[in-house]
Design a protein around this motif. Structure first.
Motif, short mmCIF file in Angstrom:
data_model
loop_
_atom_site.label_atom_id
_atom_site.label_comp_id
_atom_site.label_asym_id
_atom_site.label_seq_id
_atom_site.Cartn_x
_atom_site.Cartn_y
_atom_site.Cartn_z
N VAL A 50 1.07 10.38 11.57
CA VAL A 50 1.13 8.97 11.16
C VAL A 50 -0.08 8.21 11.73
O VAL A 50 -0.51 7.22 11.15
N TYR B 219 -11.65 1.20 10.12
CA TYR B 219 -10.89 2.43 10.39
C TYR B 219 -10.29 3.05 9.13
O TYR B 219 -10.16 4.27 9.03
N ARG B 220 -9.94 2.21 8.15
CA ARG B 220 -9.33 2.78 6.93
C ARG B 220 -10.31 3.73 6.23
O ARG B 220 -9.95 4.87 5.91
N PHE C 206 11.19 18.56 7.47
CA PHE C 206 10.69 18.72 6.11
C PHE C 206 10.22 20.14 5.81
O PHE C 206 9.94 20.93 6.70
N ILE D 106 3.99 14.12 1.73
CA ILE D 106 4.07 12.93 2.58
C ILE D 106 2.69 12.60 3.15
O ILE D 106 2.25 11.46 3.14
N GLU E 288 1.67 -2.16 8.55
CA GLU E 288 2.40 -1.23 7.67
C GLU E 288 3.31 -0.32 8.49
O GLU E 288 4.45 -0.05 8.10
N TYR F 194 9.51 5.85 2.93
CA TYR F 194 10.23 6.94 2.25
C TYR F 194 10.50 8.08 3.24
O TYR F 194 11.61 8.61 3.31
N LYS F 195 9.49 8.44 4.01
CA LYS F 195 9.64 9.54 4.98
C LYS F 195 10.73 9.21 6.01
O LYS F 195 11.57 10.05 6.34
N PRO G 291 -3.84 8.97 9.55
CA PRO G 291 -4.15 8.33 8.25
C PRO G 291 -4.48 6.84 8.37
O PRO G 291 -4.22 6.23 9.40
N PRO G 292 -5.02 6.28 7.29
CA PRO G 292 -5.41 4.86 7.32
C PRO G 292 -4.23 3.92 7.12
O PRO G 292 -4.16 3.18 6.15
N ILE G 293 -3.26 3.99 8.02
CA ILE G 293 -2.09 3.11 7.96
C ILE G 293 -2.29 2.02 9.01
O ILE G 293 -2.52 2.32 10.18
N SER G 294 -2.18 0.75 8.59
CA SER G 294 -2.39 -0.35 9.55
C SER G 294 -1.17 -0.50 10.45
O SER G 294 -0.09 0.00 10.12
N ARG H 207 -11.08 6.89 8.42
CA ARG H 207 -10.00 7.90 8.44
C ARG H 207 -9.86 8.59 7.09
O ARG H 207 -9.46 9.75 7.03
N ARG I 144 0.80 -1.21 0.00
CA ARG I 144 0.00 0.00 0.00
C ARG I 144 0.84 1.27 0.00
O ARG I 144 1.97 1.29 0.47
N HIS I 145 0.23 2.34 -0.50
CA HIS I 145 0.92 3.62 -0.63
C HIS I 145 1.30 4.20 0.74
O HIS I 145 2.33 4.83 0.87
N GLY I 146 0.44 3.97 1.73
CA GLY I 146 0.73 4.49 3.07
C GLY I 146 2.03 3.94 3.61
O GLY I 146 2.86 4.67 4.15
N THR J 105 5.05 5.36 1.61
CA THR J 105 5.29 6.77 1.95
C THR J 105 5.96 6.87 3.32
O THR J 105 6.89 7.66 3.51
N LEU J 106 5.48 6.07 4.27
CA LEU J 106 6.07 6.12 5.62
C LEU J 106 7.53 5.64 5.57
O LEU J 106 8.41 6.23 6.23
N GLY K 15 0.58 10.98 0.66
CA GLY K 15 1.00 9.58 0.47
C GLY K 15 0.43 8.68 1.54
O GLY K 15 0.01 7.55 1.26
N TYR K 16 0.38 9.16 2.78
CA TYR K 16 -0.18 8.35 3.87
C TYR K 16 -1.63 7.97 3.56
O TYR K 16 -2.13 6.95 4.01
N PHE K 17 -2.33 8.87 2.83
CA PHE K 17 -3.73 8.60 2.51
C PHE K 17 -3.87 7.91 1.15
O PHE K 17 -4.97 7.84 0.59
N GLY K 18 -2.73 7.46 0.60
CA GLY K 18 -2.78 6.69 -0.64
C GLY K 18 -2.87 7.53 -1.90
O GLY K 18 -3.24 7.04 -2.95
#
Lengths: 251, 299
Positions: A90, B72-73, B92, B100, A99, A10-11, A93-96, B76, A2-4, A7-8, B103-106
């Motif tokens: 962090v 939750y996904r 940053f 960034i 992830e 990468y960050k 957002p919808p990050i499991s 959120r 997933r993108h989340g 991105t995390l 990106g966290y939100f896809g």
């Protein structure tokens, strides 16, 4: 993936790379100083497994740097985010939690490997090194980074203040890494301390890593792999459980 | 149409403090909703529970019909939260922070929307500045921008104007109003009751973790506040008039329902031989509503 997560990851990599003088160059210099001092004192006096002392020392220093920096990356990132409050970026957002775990641990592995490669580049001029079984080098570097990266996540989540994290680092991580055979073969120790060393999981990571260079080691690399694998599995389950429960992150 | 926010019987306890006590609340889509209450009333805890930062001990919360725990996904993705604390990531720049966060939100390619947010919040000139170099007001704008990167249909602002200058307030509210007009649901907590009165169509008041008032702003003003004749007199106000009003700092305040009652009131004062030194007509205001509700006069 997933993108989340990406991105995390990468960050987290960008975060340490932006302060590379502190997070990469400084530990490389520290390892170089260890090498200069210890090789000056002991080169010519000591041989381990038939290998000159400086050559023996280099893989140990490389692996120690991998481990210490992997721990430092996840733990310092998390404690800073918690103390300054920007951890919400962090958590919202919808990050499991899986992830979250993978991103922090993989970024730690990247930092550990980058610093380890830097130490290797800076030191391999000092002694002839062989790469007898390079797959072991790669396997133990990645596993060791992941194990200490997971420990860093645990410490970063658990600590509420910087001094608590420093205690974790100074009283657990430093002794485990320094007393793991970085600077010596545990076969040179008295029997009691040999037995104690066999209870230190970091010994197996460094011994297995060194085996990749010289093809000889204190313990079988397969035993070292089993110990490292068990540690990684245990820490992964433990850390994921903490994250799933939201321990100290989600009240 | 499903509710933007549905909160059902939510309770949360921290140690010996009951932060939320069986809170029930629904915010409809497109509303501009105010969540008011004194410090420690539970506003931030409620927002945190909605955002998944705090786990409720009991009850359930939904954002656009998505359970904030079970789903939750989706929950959120539909929610943007501007936190109360002035937090930022010092590593940053403003643009990096927003990319960034996207990106966290896809969201991979979000440059156009990021540029639009920066423009609307007056941040374009600071886009490549490191977060550390920004003033407090600018950091607050970035916090708002970060909450909006994924175009959430529900936006929660937890005291977004605390300690910021007039210019930012005006810029911010103009932008938030536009978002509300475009269909976004807005939930606002603030200590500036004038802001809530001007912006919110409906208001909930929290006290000690419980909802003690919930109504449209107009109804609350009607129920708990009124137009009032405010005057300073040279003598003693007649007893029956004094009973109708209240005195504070040398000013008497006598409420009335319609402007046709003003003249008879003045006539009664004049008839009592009471000299009027100063006079004004006070409008109903949310501050009075707030004080009366918090003093337990909610009807």
């Amino acid at each position: 993936m997933r993108h989340g997560f990406s991105t995390l990851l990468y960050k987290e990599v960008l975060r340490f790379w932006k302060v590379a003088s502190q997070t990469v160059a400084a530990p490389v210099l520290t390892a170089l100083l260890y090498l200069l001092i210890f090789s000056h004192v002991l080169e010519g006096h000591v041989k381990v497994h038939g290998v000159a002392y400086t050559a023996f020392l280099i893989p140990g220093l490389v692996m120690m740097s991998v481990l210490q920096n992997a721990f430092a990356n996840s733990s310092s990132s998390l404690i800073q985010s918690k103390v300054t409050g920007n951890i919400v970026f962090v958590l919202l957002p919808p990050i499991s939690y899986l992830e979250f775990f993978l991103a922090y641990v993989l970024a730690s592995v990247v930092r550990g490997v980058v610093v380890g490669a830097g130490v290797l580049l800076a030191t391999f001029w000092f002694a002839p090194l062989s790469f007898a079984e390079p797959l072991w080098i790669l396997v133990f570097a990645l596993m060791g980074g992941a194990i200490l990266g997971s420990l860093g996540v645990i410490a970063g989540i658990w600590a509420d203040k910087f001094d608590q994290l420093a205690a974790f680092q100074n009283f657990l991580i430093m002794p485990l890494t320094f007393l793991s055979g970085v600077f010596y073969s545990i076969n040179s120790l008295p029997p009691f301390w040999q037995r104690v060393s066999h209870w230190n999981p970091v010994f197996y990571m460094i011994d297995g890593f060194r085996h990749g260079f010289f093809g000889v080691s204190d313990a079988s690399p397969w035993l070292s792999l089993a110990v490292a694998g068990a540690c990684l599995a245990l820490l992964t389950v433990f850390t994921l459980n903490l994250l799933k429960r939201g321990y100290k992150l989600r009240a | 149409m499903s509710a933007a926010i549905r909160i059902q019987q939510v309770s949360k306890r921290f140690g010996s403090t009951q932060a939320l006590d069986r809170v029930d609340l629904e915010v409809q889509q497109g509303e501009f909703f105010g969540l008011l209450g004194p410090n420690g009333a539970g506003k931030t805890t409620l927002i945190s529970a909605l955002a998944g930062l705090v786990r409720a001990d009991a009850g359930s919360l939904f954002v656009m019909d998505h359970d904030v725990q079970g789903d939750y996904r989706a929950a959120r993705r539909h929610l943007g939260v501007v936190p109360q604390e002035l937090v930022f990531d010092p590593f940053f720049t403003v643009r990096e922070s927003l990319k960034i966060q996207s990106g966290y939100f896809g969201i991979g390619d979000n440059d156009d929307w990021i540029d639009e947010i920066l423009e609307n919040l007056g941040l374009t000139s600071k886009a490549d500045a490191n977060m550390r170099m920004l003033s407090g007001g600018m950091k607050r704008r970035v916090l708002v921008a970060q909450a909006l990167v994924h175009r959430p249909p529900v936006i929660v602002l937890d005291e977004p104007t605390a300690g910021v200058d007039v210019e930012l307030r005006q810029t911010l509210w103009a932008f938030i109003r536009r978002l509300n007009e475009a269909g976004h649901t807005i939930v606002l907590t603030t200590h500036y009751l004038e802001e809530a009165e001007n912006l919110c169509t409906r208001i909930a008041m929290l006290k000690a973790g419980r909802v003690v008032a919930l109504d449209t702003t107009a109804n609350l003003l009607r129920r708990f506040s009124a137009h009032a004749l405010r005057l300073r007199t040279g003598g003693t106000l007649p007893a029956e008039l004094a009973r109708e009003g209240a005195e504070s700092g040398g000013w008497w305040s006598i409420p009335f329902d319609g402007f046709d009652q003003v003249e008879p009131l003045l006539a009664r004062i004049r008839a009592a031989g009471c000299r009027i030194d100063d006079l004004e007509i006070g409008k109903p205001d949310l501050e009075e509503v707030f004080v009366r509700v918090m003093q337990g006069q909610a009807g």
